[in-house]
Design an enzyme around this catalytic site. Structure first.
Site, PDB file in Angstrom:
ATOM      1  N   LYS A  97     -71.058  44.044 -21.002  1.00  0.00           N
ATOM      2  CA  LYS A  97     -70.057  45.117 -20.824  1.00  0.00           C
ATOM      3  C   LYS A  97     -70.002  46.086 -22.001  1.00  0.00           C
ATOM      4  CE  LYS A  97     -67.066  42.519 -17.657  1.00  0.00           C
ATOM      5  NZ  LYS A  97     -67.727  41.185 -17.695  1.00  0.00           N
ATOM      6  N   ARG A  98     -71.157  46.553 -22.437  1.00  0.00           N
ATOM      7  CA  ARG A  98     -71.203  47.536 -23.508  1.00  0.00           C
ATOM      8  C   ARG A  98     -70.935  48.934 -22.946  1.00  0.00           C
ATOM      9  NH1 ARG A  98     -71.163  43.116 -25.793  1.00  0.00           N
ATOM     10  NH2 ARG A  98     -72.627  42.484 -27.417  1.00  0.00           N
TER      11      ARG A  98
END
Length: 283
Positions: A97-98
């Protein structure tokens, strides 16, 4: 395109994605006591889960937070888990989840599509804007990689932003979905889906997302422990494909339904995947 491999796996093995969000508390005590350190125990647990479910699941999703929380030793464990799956010929999604500006995103792409933490897909947060995707595009075109972008997530707080109403009677997630669909057309595989997929939680009704995003492959969390129902999860698919339905705790802790001691935890995990597939087919 990597999406073609995933599509073929769903065709052959079904739509279940096994989540390896492995917490030390999930390991049966009798199994844990055989090891002198936590990292070896979790890796052995992961190995046995992968081996027992490999022929009945489409892919694996590894949530990096569970490994980051263990420090350097945890990241070595993360590396070993990714490598184990990929060396078996499996597909692995790194749930990281960057989301950041292009210079930083370039380093995230290098970190998670090359080297020690290489995976096949990663999850990204697009809510900083679609320009954050630019550094990843070369990996989609030339290096058999893909992403799943957060669209409409399974948590209760998703309504704070993703469900806000816009002037054209659409919601924020509808607009983000349109952008994902349009950008994804540049990276379509032979299967008709793009290597740029979307995360859509099955804790909420489908509401025409499948119809609107015809070329977008879905990663569907929220099934089981988070309250997502089979009939809702299945509604995000198209003729049994076009998405993968993730279950983590429901599979890893399946042994607690039958054998609290967990002597056959991997067999219980396998049976949970098979039962999940049967439930989805029946509905």
């Amino acid at each position: 395109m990597i999406i073609d491999r995933l599509y073929e796996n769903v065709e052959k093995k079904g739509c279940v994605c096994v989540g390896l969000d492995t917490d030390i508390s999930y390991l049966p005590k009798g199994f844990l006591n055989k090891f002198t350190n936590i990292e070896d125990a979790i890796f052995a647990f992961n190995q046995r889960i992968v081996d027992s479910t490999f022929d009945v699941s489409a892919c694996y999703k590894v949530q990096i937070a569970y490994y980051e929380a263990m420090g350097i030793k945890g990241m070595i464990l993360y590396n070993k888990t990714l490598e184990y799956i990929r060396k078996k010929g499996g597909i692995v999604i790194a749930d990281i989840k960057r989301g950041d500006i292009s210079a930083t995103a370039k380093m995230y792409a290098k970190a998670h599509f090359e080297g020690d933490f290489e995976s096949d897909f990663i999850t990204l947060n697009p809510y900083m804007g679609m320009d954050t995707l630019e550094p990843y595009k070369d990996y989609f075109k030339n290096k058999e990689k893909g992403v799943f972008l957060l669209l409409r997530t399974s948590n209760e707080g998703s309504k704070d932003i993703q469900y806000l109403d816009l002037k054209d009677n659409k919601k924020v997630y509808n607009k983000v979905g349109e952008k994902i669909e349009n950008i994804g057309k540049e990276f379509l595989g032979n299967c008709g889906y793009s290597s740029i997929g979307a995360v859509v939680g099955c804790t909420a009704e489908e509401n025409n997302i499948r119809k609107e995003l015809k070329h977008t492959f879905f990663l569907i969390p929220g099934y089981g422990a988070q309250g997502g129902k089979a009939e809702v999860a299945k509604s995000y698919l198209s003729e049994g494909n076009g998405g993968i339905i993730n279950s983590s705790r429901g599979i890893l802790l399946a042994y607690k339904k039958y054998d609290e001691e967990g002597k056959n935890f991997e067999e219980c995990a396998r049976n949970e995947v098979i039962n999940m597939k049967k439930t989805l087919q029946i509905i």
